[in-house]
Design a protein around this motif. Structure first.
Motif, PDB file in Angstrom:
ATOM      1  N   GLY A  39      -0.235  -1.920  -2.013  1.00  0.00           N
ATOM      2  CA  GLY A  39      -0.084  -0.706  -2.803  1.00  0.00           C
ATOM      3  C   GLY A  39      -1.219   0.257  -2.530  1.00  0.00           C
ATOM      4  N   GLY A  41      -1.224   3.197  -4.205  1.00  0.00           N
ATOM      5  CA  GLY A  41      -1.136   4.100  -5.346  1.00  0.00           C
ATOM      6  C   GLY A  41       0.254   4.661  -5.495  1.00  0.00           C
ATOM      7  N   LYS A  42       0.765   4.631  -6.722  1.00  0.00           N
ATOM      8  CA  LYS A  42       2.102   5.131  -7.063  1.00  0.00           C
ATOM      9  C   LYS A  42       3.166   4.474  -6.178  1.00  0.00           C
ATOM     10  CE  LYS A  42       0.875   8.347 -10.107  1.00  0.00           C
ATOM     11  NZ  LYS A  42       1.426   8.633 -11.373  1.00  0.00           N
ATOM     12  N   CYS A  43       4.002   5.292  -5.502  1.00  0.00           N
ATOM     13  CA  CYS A  43       5.122   4.759  -4.699  1.00  0.00           C
ATOM     14  C   CYS A  43       4.764   4.525  -3.237  1.00  0.00           C
ATOM     15  CB  CYS A  43       6.316   5.709  -4.782  1.00  0.00           C
ATOM     16  SG  CYS A  43       7.009   5.810  -6.426  1.00  0.00           S
ATOM     17  N   GLN A  44       3.496   4.665  -2.876  1.00  0.00           N
ATOM     18  CA  GLN A  44       3.080   4.426  -1.489  1.00  0.00           C
ATOM     19  C   GLN A  44       2.857   2.928  -1.309  1.00  0.00           C
ATOM     20  OE1 GLN A  44      -0.011   6.886   0.119  1.00  0.00           O
ATOM     21  NE2 GLN A  44       0.431   8.512  -1.356  1.00  0.00           N
ATOM     22  N   ILE A  45       3.885   2.233  -0.827  1.00  0.00           N
ATOM     23  CA  ILE A  45       3.845   0.777  -0.671  1.00  0.00           C
ATOM     24  C   ILE A  45       4.177   0.437   0.774  1.00  0.00           C
ATOM     25  CG2 ILE A  45       4.813  -1.414  -1.448  1.00  0.00           C
ATOM     26  CD1 ILE A  45       5.494   0.008  -4.101  1.00  0.00           C
ATOM     27  N   LYS A  63      12.000   1.531  -5.450  1.00  0.00           N
ATOM     28  CA  LYS A  63      11.891   2.055  -6.815  1.00  0.00           C
ATOM     29  C   LYS A  63      10.907   1.264  -7.667  1.00  0.00           C
ATOM     30  CE  LYS A  63      16.524   3.870  -6.608  1.00  0.00           C
ATOM     31  NZ  LYS A  63      17.870   3.838  -7.134  1.00  0.00           N
ATOM     32  N   THR A  64       9.668   1.240  -7.245  1.00  0.00           N
ATOM     33  CA  THR A  64       8.606   0.610  -8.032  1.00  0.00           C
ATOM     34  C   THR A  64       7.283   1.270  -7.674  1.00  0.00           C
ATOM     35  OG1 THR A  64       7.733  -1.521  -8.765  1.00  0.00           O
ATOM     36  CG2 THR A  64       8.041  -1.233  -6.405  1.00  0.00           C
ATOM     37  N   GLU A  65       6.296   1.044  -8.488  1.00  0.00           N
ATOM     38  CA  GLU A  65       4.958   1.570  -8.239  1.00  0.00           C
ATOM     39  C   GLU A  65       3.953   0.430  -8.303  1.00  0.00           C
ATOM     40  OE1 GLU A  65       4.008   4.716 -10.938  1.00  0.00           O
ATOM     41  OE2 GLU A  65       5.719   5.947 -10.323  1.00  0.00           O
ATOM     42  N   LEU A  66       2.919   0.517  -7.472  1.00  0.00           N
ATOM     43  CA  LEU A  66       1.825  -0.454  -7.488  1.00  0.00           C
ATOM     44  C   LEU A  66       0.505   0.300  -7.578  1.00  0.00           C
ATOM     45  CD1 LEU A  66       2.804  -3.001  -4.671  1.00  0.00           C
ATOM     46  CD2 LEU A  66       2.867  -3.372  -7.137  1.00  0.00           C
ATOM     47  N   ARG A  68      -3.297   1.311  -6.715  1.00  0.00           N
ATOM     48  CA  ARG A  68      -4.033   1.385  -5.449  1.00  0.00           C
ATOM     49  C   ARG A  68      -4.814   0.093  -5.221  1.00  0.00           C
ATOM     50  NH1 ARG A  68      -5.490   5.092  -1.934  1.00  0.00           N
ATOM     51  NH2 ARG A  68      -7.533   5.047  -0.956  1.00  0.00           N
TER      52      ARG A  68
END
Length: 83
Positions: A39, A41-45, A63-66, A68
């Motif tokens: 991750g 940050g946010k949707c940048q996976i 469709k998920t967020e992690l 940073r």
């Protein structure tokens, strides 16, 4: 890099006999190939399959967020619906 190159030990009766303290070990049930999610940050996976060369692939439409600097070891499985 040593952590990523480590291959898991299959659990057998001989391995269980060698265990002195259960709390000295980490175990997980796995049924497939391991992958890593990073991750940023946010949707940048980003996804890496654990193989060489080390190439991270950005996941699109995930469709998920992690948070940073989050690293997860995951298994990707097929989910079936219905009967």
């Amino acid at each position: 890099m040593d952590t990523f190159n480590y291959k898991p030990t299959l659990l057998s009766a001989q391995v269980i006999q060698k265990i002195s303290h259960v709390l000295d070990y980490r175990c997980m049930v796995a049924g497939g190939q391991q992958h890593f999610l990073l991750g940023m940050g946010k949707c940048q996976i980003y996804l890496w399959d654990g193989g060489m060369p080390m190439r991270w692939k950005k996941l699109e439409n995930f469709k998920t967020e992690l948070p940073r600097d989050t690293l997860l070891q995951v298994e990707i499985i097929q989910e079936l619906k219905g009967e």
